[in-house]
Design an enzyme around this catalytic site. Structure first.
Site, PDB file in Angstrom:
ATOM      1  N   THR A  28       0.839  -1.201   0.000  1.00 33.72           N
ATOM      2  CA  THR A  28       0.000   0.000   0.000  1.00 33.72           C
ATOM      3  C   THR A  28       0.872   1.249   0.000  1.00 33.72           C
ATOM      4  O   THR A  28       0.662   2.187  -0.776  1.00 33.72           O
ATOM      5  CB  THR A  28      -0.877   0.017   1.274  1.00 33.72           C
ATOM      6  OG1 THR A  28      -1.619  -1.191   1.332  1.00 33.72           O
ATOM      7  CG2 THR A  28      -1.814   1.207   1.294  1.00 33.72           C
ATOM      8  N   CYS A  29       1.853   1.247   0.906  1.00 35.78           N
ATOM      9  CA  CYS A  29       2.637   2.456   1.140  1.00 35.78           C
ATOM     10  C   CYS A  29       3.272   2.998  -0.148  1.00 35.78           C
ATOM     11  O   CYS A  29       3.116   4.165  -0.483  1.00 35.78           O
ATOM     12  CB  CYS A  29       3.717   2.152   2.177  1.00 35.78           C
ATOM     13  SG  CYS A  29       4.724   3.547   2.586  1.00 35.78           S
TER      14      CYS A  29
ATOM     15  N   GLY B  72      -0.469 -15.614  -1.933  1.00 34.96           N
ATOM     16  CA  GLY B  72       0.085 -16.628  -1.026  1.00 34.96           C
ATOM     17  C   GLY B  72      -0.997 -17.130  -0.088  1.00 34.96           C
ATOM     18  O   GLY B  72      -1.789 -16.337   0.422  1.00 34.96           O
TER      19      GLY B  72
ATOM     20  N   THR C 254       0.205  -8.877   5.375  1.00 36.38           N
ATOM     21  CA  THR C 254      -0.725  -8.672   4.256  1.00 36.38           C
ATOM     22  C   THR C 254      -1.479  -7.345   4.317  1.00 36.38           C
ATOM     23  O   THR C 254      -2.309  -7.070   3.446  1.00 36.38           O
ATOM     24  CB  THR C 254      -1.733  -9.847   4.196  1.00 36.38           C
ATOM     25  OG1 THR C 254      -2.251 -10.071   5.515  1.00 36.38           O
ATOM     26  CG2 THR C 254      -1.058 -11.121   3.705  1.00 36.38           C
TER      27      THR C 254
ATOM     28  N   GLY D  65     -14.934  11.600   6.629  1.00 39.15           N
ATOM     29  CA  GLY D  65     -13.852  11.209   7.545  1.00 39.15           C
ATOM     30  C   GLY D  65     -12.743  12.250   7.508  1.00 39.15           C
ATOM     31  O   GLY D  65     -12.027  12.371   6.519  1.00 39.15           O
TER      32      GLY D  65
ATOM     33  N   GLY E   5      -9.944  12.340   9.104  1.00 38.58           N
ATOM     34  CA  GLY E   5      -8.699  11.798   9.666  1.00 38.58           C
ATOM     35  C   GLY E   5      -7.534  12.123   8.748  1.00 38.58           C
ATOM     36  O   GLY E   5      -7.545  13.130   8.024  1.00 38.58           O
TER      37      GLY E   5
ATOM     38  N   VAL F 257     -22.936  10.664   8.645  1.00 41.00           N
ATOM     39  CA  VAL F 257     -23.439  10.530   7.266  1.00 41.00           C
ATOM     40  C   VAL F 257     -24.521   9.453   7.254  1.00 41.00           C
ATOM     41  O   VAL F 257     -24.327   8.361   7.791  1.00 41.00           O
ATOM     42  CB  VAL F 257     -22.285  10.153   6.315  1.00 41.00           C
ATOM     43  CG1 VAL F 257     -22.805   9.857   4.916  1.00 41.00           C
ATOM     44  CG2 VAL F 257     -21.263  11.273   6.277  1.00 41.00           C
TER      45      VAL F 257
ATOM     46  N   HIS G 150      20.109  28.967  14.709  1.00 41.75           N
ATOM     47  CA  HIS G 150      19.229  30.097  14.407  1.00 41.75           C
ATOM     48  C   HIS G 150      19.487  30.560  12.982  1.00 41.75           C
ATOM     49  O   HIS G 150      20.644  30.670  12.589  1.00 41.75           O
ATOM     50  CB  HIS G 150      19.519  31.253  15.366  1.00 41.75           C
ATOM     51  CG  HIS G 150      18.748  32.490  15.016  1.00 41.75           C
ATOM     52  ND1 HIS G 150      17.390  32.601  15.240  1.00 41.75           N
ATOM     53  CD2 HIS G 150      19.140  33.645  14.419  1.00 41.75           C
ATOM     54  CE1 HIS G 150      16.991  33.784  14.830  1.00 41.75           C
ATOM     55  NE2 HIS G 150      18.023  34.444  14.318  1.00 41.75           N
TER      56      HIS G 150
END
Ligand code: FAD
Ligand code: NAI
Length: 465
Positions: A40-41, A114, A142, A179, A181, A236, A443
């Site tokens: 996914t990532c 798999g 997975t 959502g 998030g 919703v 700085h």
């Protein structure tokens, strides 16, 4: 073929586990159902979303801040086809990189689904053909999939998940996000920056509700400036695809008038669910607990030689959490005694300003009844932030009232994502707010806000405020 370890799933949990096992001298195979590695990532998560966040932020600056910086350009236009193509190139470079790392570490890559035949045998199925491999140990990695609304399935055209939101062929006129998030705020801000009207409907009373409450409030203020609209505390009740239009109905959860809005796309980002479809867990007697694979403190399942890591087990659904777990299992298999401090896994939201946190939130400390002190420092008091025109944001430090030990670092502001590593280091070494406040910070940098917030927490004496 006989292996020491077979890893199922090639996301950040799986591929990192495979590399670490190989580094420790094991004979390793990785099984991935898609043709590209990275999970996914790399394919539809962290990396492509950050590519679009960066592109859209460049556009936003070209349209809104260049003029004040003294850069006159013709009115910039969005070329969404090119933006999505560049994102695709970034993904390809990353997933090719993982394929290279597999070769470099002599890890066999098996493409196909798999599934367990028994606890030491994994079947790989692709295009109607099956092969089997045998192994001493198995690591399940997975991952997860987007959660749909119970009453409105993803149609992938108008009612979409993050996966489709990373592939849009046009800038939506009105994107309704369900959502508020991490995904909702990141992808919502991508499209708000490039001209879409974006409305976020969130069930709870705050955005990014798992983070410290101050972060959600500040993020709402900052993203309002992008033109994003919010219905917080709204449930919703209906989502209807009407062809080119989608209708969303929501009601305030504490009573009041229902709202109805029309958009051309609805992004449903109400969380992700662990993914175990087709894995054949029943063949090895593993039962799910609320969809997750139950594991002990060593990430071992109830079956002696089978481990599980990442999004498919309990805990935060984050790439770096999955990675740490992959390393932990590999090192345990090699007889080492690794440890993960789950409280010090940072969380980041890559909006602009970015939000980043580590440790306890103020709400958690209140719930624990722990006596704490707090120091805040706003970005607008920083010379560095004035120079870059990144004035939105603040640093909030929470420290133990008696010992001064830092208990939480919460940052909203430019480059918070990179700054939070300093908070993790300080907390890993159990620094006090005074310790950090007495260290020299270059700085001008944004990090000076961390030093100042520590000064505010430890002795209520920030210098520049
Ligand atoms: P995944 O990455 O989900 O990988 C699992 C892999 O297993 C997949 O490739 C899948 O095809 C494969 N697989 C599943 N079943 C089988 C099977 N039976 N046989 C073979 N292969 C199988 N996290 C962050 O930390 N930072 C971010 O910035 C971030 N951004 C995100 C943005 C979006 C839009 C999304 C959706 C997620 C984001 N995440 C982010 C979360 C992150 O992607 C996940 O936490 C992470 O990918 C989990 O890693 P994993 O290895 O557990 O699983
Ligand atoms: P999330 O858990 O971050 O947010 C889901 C939001 O939807 C919550 O605020 C929740 O209160 C709300 N919600 C739930 N049901 C709802 C409903 N019916 N109506 C309205 N609001 C509702 O999940 P999200 O954004 O889908 O992301 C999934 C996972 O992916 C997260 O766990 C996150 O950790 C990970 N991720 C991480 C990123 C990062 O690290 N930068 C970026 C994107 C995703």
């Amino acid at each position: 073929m006989q292996y020491n370890v077979v890893v199922i799933g090639s996301g950040p949990g799986g591929y990192v586990a495979a590399i670490r096992c190989a580094q420790l001298g094991m004979k390793v195979a990785i099984v991935e159902k898609y043709n590209t590695l990275g999970g996914t990532c790399l394919n539809v998560g962290c990396i492509p979303s950050k590519a679009l966040l960066d592109s859209s932020e460049h556009f936003h600056n070209a349209a809104h801040t260049f003029k004040e910086h003294g850069i006159d350009i013709n009115e910039p236009k969005v070329n969404i086809t090119q933006m999505i193509k560049r994102k695709g190139d970034v993904v390809k470079a990353n997933v090719d990189g993982i394929a290279f790392l597999m070769k470099k570490n002599k890890i066999d890559v098996h493409t196909g689904v798999g599934s367990f035949v028994d606890k030491n045998t994994v079947k790989i199925s692709k295009d109607g053909k099956d092969t089997t491999i045998t192994t001493d140990k198995v690591i399940i990695a997975t991952g997860s999939k987007p959660t749909p609304l119970p009453f409105a399935a993803f149609d992938k055209k108008r009612i979409i998940s993050s996966t489709e939101a990373l592939e849009l062929k046009e800038v939506p006129k009105h994107l309704i996000v369900i959502g508020g998030g991490v995904i909702g705020m990141e992808l919502g801000s991508v499209y708000a920056r490039i001209g879409a009207k974006v409305t976020v409907v969130e069930f709870l009373d705050s955005l990014i509700p798992t983070m410290d409450g101050t972060m959600g409030k500040e993020l709402q203020k900052a993203t309002k400036k992008l033109g994003m609209d919010f219905y917080l505390g709204h449930k919703v009740t209906a989502v209807e695809n009407k062809g080119k239009e989608v209708i969303v109905k929501a009601e305030p959860k504490n009573g009041g008038a229902a709202v109805e809005m029309k958009g051309d796309y609805v992004l449903v980002s109400i969380g992700r669910r662990p993914y175990t479809d087709g894995l054949g867990l029943e063949k090895v007697g593993i039962e799910l607990d609320k969809g997750k694979i139950p594991v002990d403190d060593h990430l071992k399942t109830k079956v002696d030689n089978i481990y599980a890591i990442g999004d498919v087990v309990r805990g935060a659904m984050l790439a770096h959490k999955a990675e740490e777990e992959g390393v932990l299992v590999a090192e345990q298999l090699a007889g080492q005694k690794p440890h993960i401090n789950y409280n010090l896994i940072p969380g980041v939201v890559y909006t602009w300003p970015e939000v980043a946190s580590v440790g306890y939130t103020e709400e958690q400390l209140k719930e624990q009844g722990r006596a704490y002190k707090m120091g805040n420092f706003p970005y607008k008091a920083l010379g560095r932030a004035r120079a870059s025109m990144d004035l939105d944001g603040l640093v909030k430090i929470l420290a133990d009232k008696t010992t001064d030990e830092i208990l939480g670092v919460h940052i909203i502001g430019a480059r918070a994502a990179d700054m939070i590593a300093a908070g993790v280091v300080a907390m890993e070494y159990r620094a006090s707010a005074e310790d950090v406040s007495r260290m020299s910070h270059a700085h001008p940098t944004y990090m000076e806000a961390v030093k100042e917030a520590c000064l505010a927490a430890t002795a209520n004496r920030p210098i520049h405020m």
